[in-house]
Design an enzyme around this catalytic site. Structure first.
Site, PDB file in Angstrom:
ATOM      1  N   ASP A  10      -8.624  13.448 -14.936  1.00 27.30           N
ATOM      2  CA  ASP A  10      -8.756  14.806 -15.439  1.00 27.30           C
ATOM      3  C   ASP A  10      -7.571  15.039 -16.370  1.00 27.30           C
ATOM      4  O   ASP A  10      -6.638  14.237 -16.419  1.00 27.30           O
ATOM      5  CB  ASP A  10      -8.728  15.777 -14.245  1.00 27.30           C
ATOM      6  CG  ASP A  10      -8.745  17.227 -14.675  1.00 27.30           C
ATOM      7  OD1 ASP A  10      -9.597  17.592 -15.504  1.00 27.30           O
ATOM      8  OD2 ASP A  10      -7.887  17.988 -14.190  1.00 27.30           O
ATOM      9  N   ASP A  12      -5.986  18.785 -17.523  1.00 29.17           N
ATOM     10  CA  ASP A  12      -5.127  19.904 -17.122  1.00 29.17           C
ATOM     11  C   ASP A  12      -4.699  19.787 -15.664  1.00 29.17           C
ATOM     12  O   ASP A  12      -5.531  19.685 -14.763  1.00 29.17           O
ATOM     13  CB  ASP A  12      -5.854  21.236 -17.333  1.00 29.17           C
ATOM     14  CG  ASP A  12      -6.015  21.582 -18.799  1.00 29.17           C
ATOM     15  OD1 ASP A  12      -4.997  21.614 -19.503  1.00 29.17           O
ATOM     16  OD2 ASP A  12      -7.160  21.807 -19.237  1.00 29.17           O
TER      17      ASP A  12
END
Length: 215
Positions: A10, A12
């Site tokens: 991922d 953020d």
């Protein structure tokens, strides 16, 4: 490539900190309509979800959500490169992972912004594929983006998803791969432990765990 594991990241809260750019974009949208701004904590609690969901959860009426997103994106476009940094040990995590695994990114950001950010931060070269919100019909927690990334990378001995939210873990489970939660992002350890296969402090720790597991 088949004998190497695949690691999907991922963005953020996992590799990057774009909190300032995200929060400022939300503030700008709410100010444009003279509405009370949500708190930073309220915004951060929704990071990782698609913008439509985030604005809706913050009380924006459905018929205005598209306008709010447009204002947000305009502000974000002007500031995201300057207001985004790698998380501590983020570069080391990706560099180390590239030595023994095939790497990809699965995010709810658009792929254009994601690639620009990764290039600006000096780590785009490490990834075989970047799957953004615009590349799929159903974003995380649906498994579609993970499955699309795995298809692009090719068969691997084992695959992992590293993320900081339950959505990453849910998508990983639905896609049939191992989920690792990191507490350096936007979610509590308790919530991550309730769904992830493994939880650790940060992404470098996650990479080290994967390396040991495949040695």
């Amino acid at each position: 490539m088949m004998n190497k594991p695949t690691i999907l990241f991922d963005l953020d809260g996992t590799l990057i900190d774009s909190t300032e750019a995200i929060v400022n974009g939300f503030y700008k949208a709410f100010r444009s309509y003279n509405l009370t701004e949500p708190t930073k904590a309220q915004i951060c609690s929704l990071v990782g979800h698609p913008l439509e969901y985030m604005f809706g959860s913050l009380g924006v009426k459905e018929h205005l959500i598209a306008d709010f997103i447009a204002i947000y994106k305009d502000d974000y476009r002007q500031n995201y490169l300057a207001q985004t940094t790698l998380l501590p040990s983020g570069f080391e995590a990706v560099s180390k992972a590239s030595e023994f695994a095939n790497l990809g990114v699965v995010t709810t950001k658009t792929s254009l912004y994601s690639k620009n950010l990764l290039e600006n931060l000096g780590i785009l070269k490490y990834f075989s594929v970047v799957i953004g919100r615009d590349d799929v019909t159903h974003p995380k927690p649906n498994p579609e983006p993970i499955l699309k990334a795995l298809e692009a990378i090719g068969k691997s001995s084992k695959s992992y998803m590293i993320g900081d939210t339950p959505m990453d873990a849910k998508a990983a489970k639905s896609a049939g791969i191992f989920s690792i939660g990191v507490t350096c992002g936007y979610e509590s350890r308790e919530n991550l432990e309730s769904i992830c296969d493994y939880v650790c402090l940060d992404t470098l720790s996650a990479v080290e765990y994967i390396k040991i597991s495949n040695s």
